[in-house]
Motif scaffolding. Sequence first.
Motif, mmCIF file in Angstrom:
data_model
loop_
_atom_site.group_PDB
_atom_site.id
_atom_site.type_symbol
_atom_site.label_atom_id
_atom_site.label_comp_id
_atom_site.label_asym_id
_atom_site.label_seq_id
_atom_site.Cartn_x
_atom_site.Cartn_y
_atom_site.Cartn_z
ATOM 1 N N ARG A 89 -0.209 8.529 -12.715
ATOM 2 C CA ARG A 89 -1.609 8.172 -12.391
ATOM 3 C C ARG A 89 -2.559 9.311 -12.768
ATOM 4 O O ARG A 89 -3.593 9.106 -13.384
ATOM 5 N N HIS A 141 -7.720 8.760 -19.688
ATOM 6 C CA HIS A 141 -8.757 7.720 -19.769
ATOM 7 C C HIS A 141 -10.154 8.328 -19.730
ATOM 8 O O HIS A 141 -11.110 7.721 -20.206
ATOM 9 N N ALA A 200 4.608 3.105 -17.839
ATOM 10 C CA ALA A 200 3.155 3.069 -18.142
ATOM 11 C C ALA A 200 2.584 4.439 -18.491
ATOM 12 O O ALA A 200 1.410 4.706 -18.249
ATOM 13 N N GLU A 216 1.509 -1.315 -14.725
ATOM 14 C CA GLU A 216 0.875 -0.971 -16.004
ATOM 15 C C GLU A 216 -0.582 -1.445 -16.034
ATOM 16 O O GLU A 216 -1.487 -0.711 -16.437
ATOM 17 N N LEU A 217 -0.795 -2.711 -15.601
ATOM 18 C CA LEU A 217 -2.165 -3.241 -15.615
ATOM 19 C C LEU A 217 -3.075 -2.416 -14.704
ATOM 20 O O LEU A 217 -4.233 -2.178 -15.009
ATOM 21 N N ARG A 218 -2.521 -1.963 -13.596
ATOM 22 C CA ARG A 218 -3.333 -1.125 -12.693
ATOM 23 C C ARG A 218 -3.628 0.220 -13.346
ATOM 24 O O ARG A 218 -4.736 0.749 -13.227
ATOM 25 N N GLU A 219 -2.623 0.762 -14.033
ATOM 26 C CA GLU A 219 -2.854 2.038 -14.721
ATOM 27 C C GLU A 219 -3.952 1.877 -15.775
ATOM 28 O O GLU A 219 -4.857 2.701 -15.879
ATOM 29 N N ILE A 220 -3.850 0.795 -16.550
ATOM 30 C CA ILE A 220 -4.825 0.598 -17.627
ATOM 31 C C ILE A 220 -6.235 0.474 -17.061
ATOM 32 O O ILE A 220 -7.200 0.927 -17.663
ATOM 33 N N ASP A 225 -7.218 1.718 -14.145
ATOM 34 C CA ASP A 225 -7.436 2.775 -13.148
ATOM 35 C C ASP A 225 -7.467 2.269 -11.700
ATOM 36 O O ASP A 225 -8.251 2.752 -10.889
ATOM 37 N N TRP A 226 -6.641 1.304 -11.414
ATOM 38 C CA TRP A 226 -6.450 0.772 -10.056
ATOM 39 C C TRP A 226 -7.739 0.204 -9.455
ATOM 40 O O TRP A 226 -7.893 0.109 -8.244
#
Lengths: 235, 448
Positions: free
Chosen positions: A18, A25, A46, B222-226, B228-229
């Motif tokens: 994270r 990002h 991920a 993964e979707l949460r990572e992409i 940013d939660w």
Amino acid sequence: MNAGTQTHAVDLARSSVRELNATLHALKEGSNASLWRVANPGGLHAIAAGLDAPVTVEVDGPVGYYCGGMNKQATILIRGSAGVGVAENMMSGLVQVEGDASQAAGATAHGGALIIGGNAAARCGISMKGIDIVVKGSVGHMSAFMAQAGTLTVFGDAGEALGDSIYEARLYVRGSVTSLGADCIEKEMRDEHKAQLFERFKLAGVDGEIDPSEFKRYGSARQLYHFHVDNASAY
Amino acid sequence: MNEHIKPPAAPRTLPRESATFDAYTMSEIRRAAATGIYDIRGAGAKRKVPHFDDLLFLGASMSRYPLEGYRERCGTDVVLGTRFAKKPIHLKIPITIAGMSFGSLSGPAKEALGRGATAMGTSTTTGDGGMTQEERGHSQTLVYQYLPSRYGMNPDDIRKADAIEVVVGQGAKPGGGGMLLGQKISPRVAKMRTLPEGIDQRSACRHPDWTGPDDLEIKIEELREITDWEKPIYVKVGAARPYYDTALSVKAGADVIVVDGMQGGTAATQEVFIENVGIPTLAAVRQAVKALQDLGMHRKVQLIVSGGIRNGADVAKALALGADAVAIGTAALVALGDNDPQWESEYEALGTRAGAYDDWHEGRDPAGITTQDPELMKRLDPVRAGRRLANYLAVMTLEAQTIARACGKSHVHNLEPEDLVALTIEAAAMAQVPLAGTNWVPGQDGRF
Ligand SMILES: Cc1cc2nc3c(=O)[nH]c(=O)nc-3n(C[C@H](O)[C@H](O)[C@H](O)COP(=O)(O)O)c2cc1C
């Protein structure tokens, strides 16, 4: 890397995926080129997913599922093997795996390039939508299933049902193909295809080492593009 | 006996059609024999199945007092995605617009859905085929579907969305993929889906890069990572094994679970699939709620129920059984103008009637909704159609409030199973509420 490249180190034994992804990002387009060295990935999932900046990420070891998922612009080098769905739905950029890749490598990806040094398991390039995938080893069964666009180049062999229900993607295989899937046929290798293949060799850094004419081309027979009673057994 | 006198004709029985081989069944046999291919159509199951009509509210009585109809507050808002998402969704009403693909619907129809939903403070949902500007631009809150086909899927649109809905299945076709026939693969639709124009497009029934709940957990991560939660992640399942599907969705990390019953609409699916696979919405709600309760997750992971929701009574019943919100597809299209009698002569020309038209896959919709034909599309004025949808949503909300107040509830979410009875034994068993006039709940021994 040019002289202005900044190098950063992230140790995933100490910080979380994270934290790594949040940092990556936050890098916006136009920010200085930077190189991120990621240590101890330990098969975590991920890693470097959802990037959207022209940075380079070098991951030193094996990664879990969906490394580089939905990548845009970034270059991601994996010095190890990759789990399921590496570079899934990538839009642009480059993901390179030094080792083997698990199932669904490059699944649904729209663009960019995925280079796999070893083998790729089943469903490599499933539903691919424009990506260029080069596998230096072999690919497993059902690879390029429903592949819509892009290229899948395999230096080794392909497993069962290659290109089943394929749309407009192009498949190049040097070795044997266990079987072709529904609506996938061998096609003539014309000069334009050899030229295209040569471009893929360049991507993989092996141009000049391999002869395009050793490859066969496969693609859609376009017989299943319309529902028809005579095709019933293929649906 | 005189030879010239005929005996009275033996009385004959009336012509009698078979209940088994009824007129529709025989027409289908003839159609199949003529074409050699299965029947494809839109809409949901048309057979009669136990439904919310089989439930009644008890209302207030000596021991329960009602709220004053127009004076006392009865809340309708709902927050979705409170479990993990940094930015949960706040809706003013518990009625959302279900995912319907651009491709199956025209651009103006998508815009109208956005306008109507936004006017009422609720959300719309994309569908197979990606996100359109019409819809994003006119929807204040937009849920982005993540489907097996991943047509048009891209990280920019994911970031523009307010929530993500991972579609595992649809009530009309649990276990089925999508199809969009060539007539509707216009240049724009083809481009969005990266497909050749005019082909009969199939979309996959299974996600390409995960199988099973353990993988789904990693996919959601993964979707949460992409994202940013930030965004709530929904999981949508067709009603088949709702207890386990709900429990497994919770385990996989869903913020919101959408359970869609067999009456739920579809843009195009085989008739045999629509009518014979999956279970009714009524049968699914209590199982899904029970799974959430057993896990201590009821109201923490929100439940959206869809499939045959038509009015405020259906909304109130779904909520009373434990849902947090409902979603509508078919009813929203009807509100926009689908199947409207004003196009009767054109429906007749297509061999059908207003009210029965379900060849949505053919793209010749006289109402201009389920089409990609530029001329037909023009018939739908997105502003006026959006207004109609907003009106309809307002009526449903008022109806649900009317019932909730009659049951003495200051919020529609305070409705509870105790407010309900069933008219039939089937409905009593499925909804786990007593048969009206009795205290009998069939099968109430904890087993399904
Ligand atoms: C025209 C149309 C298109 C649909 N497209 C999708 C879709 O792309 N993805 C999806 O998950 N469900 C789709 N559905 C199903 C709806 O999301 C929803 O589950 C269903 O319509 C709810 O039942 P109802 O129609 O009885 O309200 C579609 C439904 C219709 C009517």
